[in-house]
Design an enzyme around this catalytic site. Structure first.
Site, mmCIF file in Angstrom:
data_model
loop_
_atom_site.group_PDB
_atom_site.id
_atom_site.type_symbol
_atom_site.label_atom_id
_atom_site.label_comp_id
_atom_site.label_asym_id
_atom_site.label_seq_id
_atom_site.Cartn_x
_atom_site.Cartn_y
_atom_site.Cartn_z
ATOM 1 N N HIS A 27 26.628 -10.283 -11.960
ATOM 2 C CA HIS A 27 27.746 -11.103 -12.157
ATOM 3 C C HIS A 27 28.870 -10.631 -13.265
ATOM 4 O O HIS A 27 28.926 -11.122 -14.083
ATOM 5 C CB HIS A 27 26.346 -11.666 -13.366
ATOM 6 C CG HIS A 27 25.556 -12.474 -12.683
ATOM 7 N ND1 HIS A 27 24.310 -11.422 -12.387
ATOM 8 C CD2 HIS A 27 24.890 -13.548 -11.710
ATOM 9 C CE1 HIS A 27 23.201 -11.586 -11.315
ATOM 10 N NE2 HIS A 27 23.769 -13.214 -11.159
ATOM 11 N N HIS A 258 30.155 -15.937 -10.027
ATOM 12 C CA HIS A 258 29.309 -16.123 -11.174
ATOM 13 C C HIS A 258 28.503 -14.859 -10.908
ATOM 14 O O HIS A 258 28.119 -14.327 -11.719
ATOM 15 C CB HIS A 258 28.333 -17.599 -10.756
ATOM 16 C CG HIS A 258 27.123 -16.790 -11.085
ATOM 17 N ND1 HIS A 258 26.675 -17.751 -12.542
ATOM 18 C CD2 HIS A 258 26.063 -16.993 -10.482
ATOM 19 C CE1 HIS A 258 25.553 -16.936 -12.830
ATOM 20 N NE2 HIS A 258 24.890 -16.635 -11.582
ATOM 21 N N GLU A 403 4.778 -25.945 -26.549
ATOM 22 C CA GLU A 403 3.717 -24.829 -25.790
ATOM 23 C C GLU A 403 4.969 -23.629 -25.738
ATOM 24 O O GLU A 403 4.893 -22.352 -26.115
ATOM 25 C CB GLU A 403 2.811 -25.256 -25.332
ATOM 26 C CG GLU A 403 1.934 -25.253 -25.273
ATOM 27 C CD GLU A 403 2.343 -27.098 -25.677
ATOM 28 O OE1 GLU A 403 2.925 -27.614 -24.709
ATOM 29 O OE2 GLU A 403 1.065 -28.452 -25.716
ATOM 30 N N HIS A 465 -8.262 -30.570 -18.734
ATOM 31 C CA HIS A 465 -7.783 -29.800 -20.046
ATOM 32 C C HIS A 465 -8.944 -28.800 -19.645
ATOM 33 O O HIS A 465 -9.003 -28.284 -20.353
ATOM 34 C CB HIS A 465 -8.621 -30.729 -21.125
ATOM 35 C CG HIS A 465 -7.310 -31.685 -21.827
ATOM 36 N ND1 HIS A 465 -6.790 -32.395 -20.977
ATOM 37 C CD2 HIS A 465 -7.135 -32.122 -23.326
ATOM 38 C CE1 HIS A 465 -5.682 -32.964 -21.761
ATOM 39 N NE2 HIS A 465 -6.312 -32.718 -22.896
HETATM 40 C C1 LIG Z 1 15.092 -19.957 -15.156
HETATM 41 C C2 LIG Z 1 15.788 -19.974 -14.838
HETATM 42 N N1 LIG Z 1 16.234 -20.335 -13.296
HETATM 43 C C3 LIG Z 1 16.851 -20.095 -12.147
HETATM 44 C C4 LIG Z 1 18.424 -18.531 -12.756
HETATM 45 C C5 LIG Z 1 18.821 -18.853 -11.867
HETATM 46 N N2 LIG Z 1 20.029 -18.633 -12.313
HETATM 47 C C6 LIG Z 1 21.054 -17.098 -12.520
HETATM 48 S S1 LIG Z 1 22.698 -17.395 -13.734
HETATM 49 C C7 LIG Z 1 22.236 -19.357 -12.763
HETATM 50 C C8 LIG Z 1 23.837 -20.393 -13.164
HETATM 51 C C9 LIG Z 1 23.524 -20.768 -14.939
HETATM 52 O O1 LIG Z 1 24.642 -21.244 -15.347
HETATM 53 P P1 LIG Z 1 25.646 -20.769 -16.442
HETATM 54 O O2 LIG Z 1 24.180 -20.532 -17.266
HETATM 55 O O3 LIG Z 1 26.264 -21.867 -16.612
HETATM 56 O O4 LIG Z 1 26.574 -19.904 -16.062
HETATM 57 P P2 LIG Z 1 27.560 -19.091 -15.437
HETATM 58 O O5 LIG Z 1 27.358 -19.295 -13.889
HETATM 59 O O6 LIG Z 1 28.541 -20.237 -16.181
HETATM 60 O O7 LIG Z 1 27.682 -17.601 -15.591
HETATM 61 C C10 LIG Z 1 21.062 -19.603 -12.415
HETATM 62 C C11 LIG Z 1 20.473 -20.510 -12.036
HETATM 63 C C12 LIG Z 1 17.314 -17.741 -13.772
HETATM 64 N N3 LIG Z 1 18.186 -17.300 -14.283
HETATM 65 N N4 LIG Z 1 16.788 -18.407 -14.642
#
Ligand SMILES: Cc1ncc(C[n+]2csc(CCOP(=O)(O)OP(=O)(O)O)c2C)c(N)n1
Ligand SMILES: [Mg+2]
Length: 656
Positions: A27, A258, A403, A465
């Protein structure tokens, strides 16, 4: 030529785009977009010393947007940490390189938390900030006086856990927590506006946070905003307006940058745009020197701190606690002696409370809490006063109905060090905690989960529960020790084991209903440490071995009595922990579960998994459907978990 701040940031950009290109995965967008902000932070604000990465009073930095891992790898390398080396960075995302796809706390000193599941890092940082304030009250500004910094993306702020985490931090007034938000308005699917139209700053402000905005590509403006955040007594959100993939002329500002390599041509275009002429993985010496200088700044601060520590009256205690070494007496042995002298017929949640009275009195680093079920989880003791905004010396956090937030915060507390967090909720809601429990295990964090109401034995609250699949599914998480103790003595033993394991979490599954104390003789050792042990030995010729956990051990003993009355020899094996049992030598395991006996498991949960010990020909008594609303005794009978219903089935299997 003087080295400008942009040139320093461009070193991060170059390493990031080149490493991702070499790995052909990763990334680049986030590190390139936040390079300017991170440069200001690591050169001017963050307190650290790369030569002593575990220095107790260092600032904690959490890259919550873990996909941008090349940002932190670049920073650690450039500021002079021993690892990652440039070779490590060349091997980004390859087997054996500490530069894993996402940052792992056990791979690199300087990576304080494992991040990647979005939102978790920020929530973990809240726990670090709690630990810092708590230790500050105990050891003073001279020894504990640091901040917790987070870089978070849109995703971290959008996840549900963000709500829990910032609610807790705002309520507790954790002013030393500063979140730098990479407000690039882009996520994987495209523009943030595709999925979100909330006013994030307003939400933070409403939650008790200080909010300030800046241009994330203007170092002076970033400084202004951070100065304001540092000065404000509330936790701060610093909204940094950035362009994802800054430096890539054709892809910056788009989701295309990204999570994909830029490609050769675009990297060449970016080099031209940034004026970066060095080869991949080469940092021009003047730029490298300027970065090293930034990394050297903390040494003097640390030296002064080390002098203060040497002269400090509490030096030994501070070092013990930060090293995670328990006091010589954790209070458990004396408590077990008392139980043997005066057996208790109580619920294991109550047994846990009594054990905790002894533990929290003996172990000052134990820091408890509950997600609004204090009276049900029995987690509060006399030694643990509330931890509040006005008194951080307290050792009990009222986490509220959060939680997941509680569990993630406990991870941060454990990773910070100096405290051992434990926290409670109903076992059925372990599902809400699960993503954080997994991260406790992955990060080797000493967190103790106190999960009560562990079966249909909770009775009338009914199927929503009543845990069914929970204990078994938690056993599947690597490096998590799940304990389901059978009585007050086992509960104390399991507490001792969970506390002693510095390299991973423990989870105690505890009953609401009363249980007889089966262990009434001094054992001279912690029998639960074996994971399973014979709690009753067959009198007649052994034909069957009954394996049970928790509340069902008493039922197994009753069943064995019925069988013995008919001349059928039955061992009862209590099995509080699968993971500990699996770690025993083969002879021990085979001795408990001999081939020549019928084996039957009894556990008030799914039978799935017990084949492992009872074999294909064994019997498995449990519940493979959701529970029901009724008093506990009625439910046990309804689901066939009684000696009267089990005994005939065992006889039938034995052909008797
Ligand atoms: C809980 C979770 N859901 C989905 C992902 C997959 N994922 C990784 S980065 C991302 C997008 C994140 O967007 P942002 O935080 O704005 O990062 P940017 O593209 O700006 O670097 C996703 C959906 C993840 N890593 N964790
Ligand atoms: Mg984004």
């Amino acid at each position: 030529m003087t080295v400008t701040e942009s040139m320093l940031a461009n070193a991060i950009r170059a390493l990031s785009m080149d490493a991702v290109q070499a790995a052909n995965s990763g990334h680049p967008g986030m590190p390139m977009g936040m390079a300017d902000v991170a440069t200001v932070l690591f050169r001017e604000y963050l307190k650290y010393d790369p030569t002593e990465p575990k220095w107790a009073d260092r600032d904690r930095f959490v890259l919550s947007a873990g996909h941008g891992s090349m940002l932190i790898y670049s920073l650690l390398h450039l500021t002079g940490y021993a690892r990652p080396t440039m070779e490590d960075i060349r091997n980004f995302r390859q087997l054996g390189s500490p530069c894993a796809g996402h940052p792992e706390n056990f791979e690199l000193a300087g990576v304080e938390a494992t991040t990647g599941p979005l939102g978790s890092g920020l929530a973990t940082a809240v726990g670090m900030a709690i630990a810092e304030r708590h230790l500050n009250t105990g050891f003073g500004d001279a020894l504990v006086d640091h901040r917790t910094w987070v870089i978070a993306g849109d995703g971290c702020l959008m996840e549900g856990i963000n709500h829990e985490a910032i609610g807790l931090a705002g309520h507790l007034g954790l002013g030393r927590l500063i979140v730098l938000w990479d407000d690039n308005k882009i996520t994987i699917d495209g523009a943030v506006s595709l999925s979100s139209s909330e006013d994030v700053p307003a939400r933070y402000a409403a939650t008790g946070w200080h909010v300030v905005s800046c241009d994330g590509h203007d170092a002076a403006d970033v400084r202004r905003a951070i100065d304001e955040a540092v000065a404000d007594p509330r936790p701060s959100l610093v909204r940094c307006a950035t362009k994802i993939g800054y430096g890539s002329p054709n892809k910056a500002g788009t989701s295309g940058v990204h999570g994909s390599p830029l490609g050769k041509d675009e990297i060449a275009a970016a080099r031209a745009f940034l004026g970066w002429t060095a080869e991949p993985f080469v940092i021009p010496e003047d730029i490298a020197a300027e970065w090293r200088k930034a990394g050297e700044k903390g040494a003097a601060t640390r030296a002064a701190w080390t002098e203060r520590l040497s002269a400090h009256a509490d030096k030994a205690e501070f070092e013990r606690r930060m090293a995670g070494i328990l006091p010589a007496d954790d209070g458990v042995a004396g408590h077990i002696d008392a139980l043997i002298a005066s057996p208790q017929k109580i619920a294991t949640r109550k047994a846990s409370e009594i054990a905790l009275e002894a533990i929290t009195a003996a172990v000052p680093e134990a820091l408890g809490g509950s997600a609004d079920l204090t009276g049900s989880n029995n987690t509060k003791t006399k030694a643990t006063a509330p931890f509040t905004k006005d008194d951080y010396s307290g050792r009990y956090v009222y986490y509220g109905i959060r939680e997941f937030g509680m569990s993630a915060a406990m991870n941060g507390m454990a990773l910070h060090g100096g405290v051992i967090p434990y926290g409670g909720t109903f076992l059925v809601f372990s599902d809400y905690c699960r993503a954080a429990i997994r991260l406790s295990a992955l990060q080797k964090a000493r967190v103790v989960y106190v999960m009560t109401h562990d079966s249909i034995g909770l009775g009338e609250d009914g199927p929503t529960h009543q845990p069914i699949e929970h204990v078994m599914s938690l056993r599947m998480i690597p490096n998590l020790d799940v304990y389901r103790p059978a009585d007050a003595v086992e509960t104390a033993e399991c507490w001792a084991l969970a506390l002693a394991d510095a390299d991973g979490p423990g989870l105690l599954a505890l009953t609401r209903q009363n249980l007889p104390q089966l262990r009434t003789e001094a054992a001279g050792e912690n029998l639960s440490a074996r994971g399973a042990y014979r709690i009753r030995t067959a009198k007649a010729d052994r034909k069957v071995v009954l394996l049970a956990t928790g509340s069902e051990v008493a039922i197994a003993v009753e069943t064995a009595d019925m069988l013995e009355a008919e001349g059928i020899g039955a061992d009862v094996v209590s099995m509080p922990s699968w993971s500990h049992f699996d770690a025993q030598p083969a002879e021990y395991r085979a001795g408990l579960l001999p081939d020549d006996a019928l084996k039957a498991s009894i556990e008030a949960g799914v039978t799935f998994g017990w084949e492992r010990y009872v074999g294909a020909k064994g019997l498995r008594f449990g519940i493979d459907d959701f529970g029901a609303s009724a008093p506990a005794e009625v439910l046990y009978d309804h689901f066939g978990l009684s000696a009267g219903k089990i005994t005939p089935q065992i006889k039938a299997a034995l052909g008797r």
